[in-house]
Design an enzyme around this catalytic site. Sequence first.
Site, PDB file in Angstrom:
ATOM      1  N   TRP A 159       1.144  -1.466   0.166  1.00 62.26           N
ATOM      2  CA  TRP A 159       0.115  -0.029  -0.151  1.00 62.26           C
ATOM      3  C   TRP A 159       0.686   1.108   0.098  1.00 62.26           C
ATOM      4  O   TRP A 159      -0.152   2.529   0.054  1.00 62.26           O
ATOM      5  CB  TRP A 159      -1.281   0.084   0.965  1.00 62.26           C
ATOM      6  CG  TRP A 159      -0.675  -0.604   2.149  1.00 62.26           C
ATOM      7  CD1 TRP A 159      -0.738  -1.250   3.708  1.00 62.26           C
ATOM      8  CD2 TRP A 159       0.802   0.755   3.119  1.00 62.26           C
ATOM      9  NE1 TRP A 159       0.551  -1.490   4.320  1.00 62.26           N
ATOM     10  CE2 TRP A 159       0.716  -0.233   4.432  1.00 62.26           C
ATOM     11  CE3 TRP A 159       0.945   1.721   3.555  1.00 62.26           C
ATOM     12  CZ2 TRP A 159       1.864   0.495   5.936  1.00 62.26           C
ATOM     13  CZ3 TRP A 159       2.117   2.648   4.381  1.00 62.26           C
ATOM     14  CH2 TRP A 159       2.491   1.540   5.252  1.00 62.26           C
ATOM     15  N   LYS A 183      -3.052  -9.028  -7.239  1.00 57.31           N
ATOM     16  CA  LYS A 183      -3.941  -8.719  -6.114  1.00 57.31           C
ATOM     17  C   LYS A 183      -2.674  -7.615  -5.379  1.00 57.31           C
ATOM     18  O   LYS A 183      -2.227  -7.609  -4.797  1.00 57.31           O
ATOM     19  CB  LYS A 183      -3.289 -10.307  -5.808  1.00 57.31           C
ATOM     20  CG  LYS A 183      -4.379 -10.275  -4.237  1.00 57.31           C
ATOM     21  CD  LYS A 183      -5.442 -10.110  -3.271  1.00 57.31           C
ATOM     22  CE  LYS A 183      -3.787  -9.799  -1.678  1.00 57.31           C
ATOM     23  NZ  LYS A 183      -3.869  -8.795  -1.294  1.00 57.31           N
ATOM     24  N   GLU A 186      -5.480  -5.131   1.124  1.00 59.43           N
ATOM     25  CA  GLU A 186      -6.714  -4.466   1.056  1.00 59.43           C
ATOM     26  C   GLU A 186      -6.376  -3.214   1.654  1.00 59.43           C
ATOM     27  O   GLU A 186      -8.023  -2.610   1.449  1.00 59.43           O
ATOM     28  CB  GLU A 186      -6.963  -5.476   1.809  1.00 59.43           C
ATOM     29  CG  GLU A 186      -6.398  -5.677   2.856  1.00 59.43           C
ATOM     30  CD  GLU A 186      -5.334  -7.149   3.194  1.00 59.43           C
ATOM     31  OE1 GLU A 186      -4.376  -6.326   1.948  1.00 59.43           O
ATOM     32  OE2 GLU A 186      -5.213  -7.565   4.146  1.00 59.43           O
ATOM     33  N   GLU A 257      10.437  -8.323  -3.340  1.00 59.19           N
ATOM     34  CA  GLU A 257      11.312  -6.600  -3.160  1.00 59.19           C
ATOM     35  C   GLU A 257      10.576  -7.035  -1.573  1.00 59.19           C
ATOM     36  O   GLU A 257       9.620  -6.352  -1.310  1.00 59.19           O
ATOM     37  CB  GLU A 257      10.864  -5.733  -3.548  1.00 59.19           C
ATOM     38  CG  GLU A 257      11.298  -6.060  -4.873  1.00 59.19           C
ATOM     39  CD  GLU A 257      12.520  -6.389  -5.357  1.00 59.19           C
ATOM     40  OE1 GLU A 257      13.315  -5.174  -4.357  1.00 59.19           O
ATOM     41  OE2 GLU A 257      13.556  -6.672  -6.076  1.00 59.19           O
ATOM     42  N   CYS A 291      10.276   1.682   1.526  1.00 51.94           N
ATOM     43  CA  CYS A 291      11.180   0.540   1.460  1.00 51.94           C
ATOM     44  C   CYS A 291      12.498   0.795   1.592  1.00 51.94           C
ATOM     45  O   CYS A 291      13.580   0.715   2.124  1.00 51.94           O
ATOM     46  CB  CYS A 291      11.236  -0.830   0.723  1.00 51.94           C
ATOM     47  SG  CYS A 291      11.450   0.164  -0.870  1.00 51.94           S
ATOM     48  N   GLU A 393      12.634  -2.324  10.640  1.00 49.09           N
ATOM     49  CA  GLU A 393      11.613  -1.143  10.190  1.00 49.09           C
ATOM     50  C   GLU A 393      10.835  -0.233  10.697  1.00 49.09           C
ATOM     51  O   GLU A 393       9.727  -0.583  11.081  1.00 49.09           O
ATOM     52  CB  GLU A 393      10.799  -2.028   8.800  1.00 49.09           C
ATOM     53  CG  GLU A 393      11.066  -1.244   7.497  1.00 49.09           C
ATOM     54  CD  GLU A 393      10.039  -1.799   6.488  1.00 49.09           C
ATOM     55  OE1 GLU A 393       9.522  -2.768   6.518  1.00 49.09           O
ATOM     56  OE2 GLU A 393      10.662  -1.197   5.292  1.00 49.09           O
ATOM     57  N   PHE A 395       9.006   2.610   9.963  1.00 49.07           N
ATOM     58  CA  PHE A 395       7.661   2.564   8.550  1.00 49.07           C
ATOM     59  C   PHE A 395       7.501   3.831   8.935  1.00 49.07           C
ATOM     60  O   PHE A 395       6.025   3.585   8.824  1.00 49.07           O
ATOM     61  CB  PHE A 395       7.041   1.382   8.252  1.00 49.07           C
ATOM     62  CG  PHE A 395       6.946   1.055   6.799  1.00 49.07           C
ATOM     63  CD1 PHE A 395       8.038   0.772   6.367  1.00 49.07           C
ATOM     64  CD2 PHE A 395       5.935   1.080   6.278  1.00 49.07           C
ATOM     65  CE1 PHE A 395       8.063   0.265   3.943  1.00 49.07           C
ATOM     66  CE2 PHE A 395       5.608   0.371   4.940  1.00 49.07           C
ATOM     67  CZ  PHE A 395       7.072   0.831   4.537  1.00 49.07           C
TER      68      PHE A 395
HETATM   69  P1  NAD Z   1       2.238  -6.940   3.790  1.00 51.78           P
HETATM   70  O1  NAD Z   1       3.906  -7.538   3.439  1.00 51.78           O
HETATM   71  O2  NAD Z   1       1.422  -7.129   5.139  1.00 51.78           O
HETATM   72  O3  NAD Z   1       1.380  -6.989   2.344  1.00 51.78           O
HETATM   73  C1  NAD Z   1       1.361  -7.337   1.606  1.00 51.78           C
HETATM   74  C2  NAD Z   1       1.018  -7.861  -0.439  1.00 51.78           C
HETATM   75  O4  NAD Z   1       0.561  -9.568   0.785  1.00 51.78           O
HETATM   76  C3  NAD Z   1      -0.685  -7.530   0.636  1.00 51.78           C
HETATM   77  O5  NAD Z   1      -1.486  -7.664  -1.047  1.00 51.78           O
HETATM   78  C4  NAD Z   1      -1.123  -7.839   1.008  1.00 51.78           C
HETATM   79  O6  NAD Z   1      -2.869  -8.979   1.566  1.00 51.78           O
HETATM   80  C5  NAD Z   1      -0.770  -9.567   0.188  1.00 51.78           C
HETATM   81  N1  NAD Z   1      -0.019 -10.622   1.506  1.00 51.78           N
HETATM   82  C6  NAD Z   1       0.189 -10.910   3.026  1.00 51.78           C
HETATM   83  N2  NAD Z   1      -0.182 -12.404   3.414  1.00 51.78           N
HETATM   84  C7  NAD Z   1      -0.093 -13.522   2.488  1.00 51.78           C
HETATM   85  C8  NAD Z   1       0.065 -14.527   1.899  1.00 51.78           C
HETATM   86  N3  NAD Z   1      -0.121 -15.223   3.278  1.00 51.78           N
HETATM   87  N4  NAD Z   1       0.095 -14.985   0.661  1.00 51.78           N
HETATM   88  C9  NAD Z   1      -0.059 -14.266  -0.387  1.00 51.78           C
HETATM   89  N5  NAD Z   1      -0.072 -12.506   0.025  1.00 51.78           N
HETATM   90  C10 NAD Z   1      -0.334 -12.218   1.031  1.00 51.78           C
HETATM   91  O7  NAD Z   1       3.211  -5.512   3.002  1.00 51.78           O
HETATM   92  P2  NAD Z   1       2.019  -4.336   3.503  1.00 51.78           P
HETATM   93  O8  NAD Z   1       2.812  -3.664   4.737  1.00 51.78           O
HETATM   94  O9  NAD Z   1       1.271  -3.892   2.644  1.00 51.78           O
HETATM   95  O10 NAD Z   1       3.034  -2.751   2.732  1.00 51.78           O
HETATM   96  C11 NAD Z   1       4.364  -2.519   3.751  1.00 51.78           C
HETATM   97  C12 NAD Z   1       5.386  -3.706   3.448  1.00 51.78           C
HETATM   98  O11 NAD Z   1       6.181  -3.622   2.007  1.00 51.78           O
HETATM   99  C13 NAD Z   1       7.119  -2.671   4.563  1.00 51.78           C
HETATM  100  O12 NAD Z   1       7.680  -4.209   4.675  1.00 51.78           O
HETATM  101  C14 NAD Z   1       8.138  -2.874   3.392  1.00 51.78           C
HETATM  102  O13 NAD Z   1       9.460  -2.271   3.700  1.00 51.78           O
HETATM  103  C15 NAD Z   1       7.456  -3.305   1.905  1.00 51.78           C
HETATM  104  N6  NAD Z   1       8.308  -2.762   0.650  1.00 51.78           N
HETATM  105  C16 NAD Z   1       9.337  -2.903   0.032  1.00 51.78           C
HETATM  106  C17 NAD Z   1       9.849  -2.603  -1.241  1.00 51.78           C
HETATM  107  C18 NAD Z   1      10.824  -2.938  -1.864  1.00 51.78           C
HETATM  108  O14 NAD Z   1      11.138  -3.116  -3.168  1.00 51.78           O
HETATM  109  N7  NAD Z   1      11.195  -3.775  -1.611  1.00 51.78           N
HETATM  110  C19 NAD Z   1       8.454  -1.257  -2.038  1.00 51.78           C
HETATM  111  C20 NAD Z   1       7.817  -1.545  -0.730  1.00 51.78           C
HETATM  112  C21 NAD Z   1       7.245  -1.598   0.409  1.00 51.78           C
END
Ligand code: NAD
Length: 489
Positions: A159, A183, A186, A257, A291, A393, A395
């Site tokens: 998000w 996907k 949410e 990522e 990130c 992190e 964040f």
């Molecule tokens: P998140 O891991 O909670 O969710 C990411 C996505 O994965 C969402 O669409 C979520 O619904 C889905 N998801 C969650 N559990 C799942 C499962 N068991 N199986 C399949 N899909 C699943 O992350 P977030 O809170 O949305 O984003 C923040 C995180 O993203 C931070 O840790 C940030 O550092 C990282 N991030 C990394 C980069 C990069 O390029 N390295 C860039 C931006 C954000």
Amino acid sequence: MNQSTMDTLVGKEWGLFIDGQLVPSSNEELTPVYSPANSKLIAEVAVASPGDVNTAVQSAKQAFKSWSALPAQEREKIMRQASAYVRTQADRIGALMALEQGKPFAQSRSEVTSSCDLLDYYAAEAVRVEGYVNPTEKSNLYSWVTYQPIGVCGLITPWNYPVSLLSWKLGPALATGCTVVVKPTEVTPLSPWAFCQALTEGGIPAGVINVMTGGAQVGAVLIEHPDVAKIAMTGSTETGKKILQAAARQLKKVSLELGGHCPAIVCTDADLDLAAEVIAYKGFRNMGQSCSSVNRVYAHLSIHDELLGKICAKARKLSIGDGVTEPNCDLGPMTTAATLEKVELHVADALAKGAILHEGGKKPEGEKYQNGYYYTPTVLSKVNPSMLMMQEETFGPVVPLDTFDTLEEAIQKANDSAYGLCAYLFTRDFATTMKVSQALESGTVCVNNGAVNTPYAPYEGWKDSGFGSELSRKAVFEYLKTKHVKVAS
Ligand code: NAD
């Protein structure tokens, strides 16, 4: 934007997007999307059932036959036409992002147009997927290597940059002839949904891009589907590890990522105005929800106090507001209540363990901030590795400063992390640049600048920050299979 404009913009129906059509979920379940600026309900969005995911995957599988068979030049043309059309929709998609994510409208809109630029970059790559011919061991043998699109890809996104992190995956996937089921998270599903729909309206054939909204369980069903050949995901390290385990059961290709905990080393010879500007930008932009945020600063003892003063001055100047009604403010609210709670926890933990607070550390004062997830840009000194913010992190908009004496100490402190996404270095000395950039355990090192993500260079995490490439020509190969053909004549 007033309430009625907002209602018109958002609309009521947010179903699934399958084969170019808005489709209600078969299970009638909906998930609410709230405004982080005032906690009001913005929209209710369908939650895809396993049957819906299957329908979307079959649509993508069917579309793959014709999309992958198109001449690459034709795919390039269609992608460019589609991105040009999406640019005409940037106000609407940007407004949706500002509403659901909290990022000020000007920055949200810019995320949409820069995502179009990235699609154009990859459109040009479509025609550059070159194979090669090998010299062979006998004169009657011929050998060549070609690349073929991997098939249907599941794109799972977070998000914090809901459209640009999607475009990093969509660009190489579409250019190589893959089709996708997206996907989105949410938390902010509306802007990526609208981006995908606009691409289809702009000419990407129906079925090439499908969108399945819902939470973790929808992502899990997508990963388990046998017709999904590859998963590209951006998100937290914890989720990334779960996804890798699930995808391993069918040996799917995966790129991840994940999180970061990025250090910035500021040397005694650094341009301190530049260092403060970059650190404040990378620490506070998007409320630190990036990130590649600067999460920890290691300042040489000789310049620590001066640098601290300059970063505090930058933090004080930032304007905070509702990015929908104040489109040009610097910072909006944080995106979720949970993220705000984590920031408060990390700051309280650091203060309890001896850190000194110089700026921020609280919700901004005023009625307009009451119901939103706001937090002031925060600067701390006298931090140490026992504090949560120096290991995890945060964040959030928090910049903690520690000190170092020797370069070896700075490198050791910077590398003392489970993450390895990005690192920043400020020095005017070439030998220091070479030594430190080589020694940092990080996929990207930015020296005297903060422009981490550029289309032409790969973005890859080391250690717990993931694996696989995004951005650059290298990412194209994440969506291709290699084939060697050997012919005896
Ligand atoms: P998140 O891991 O909670 O969710 C990411 C996505 O994965 C969402 O669409 C979520 O619904 C889905 N998801 C969650 N559990 C799942 C499962 N068991 N199986 C399949 N899909 C699943 O992350 P977030 O809170 O949305 O984003 C923040 C995180 O993203 C931070 O840790 C940030 O550092 C990282 N991030 C990394 C980069 C990069 O390029 N390295 C860039 C931006 C954000």
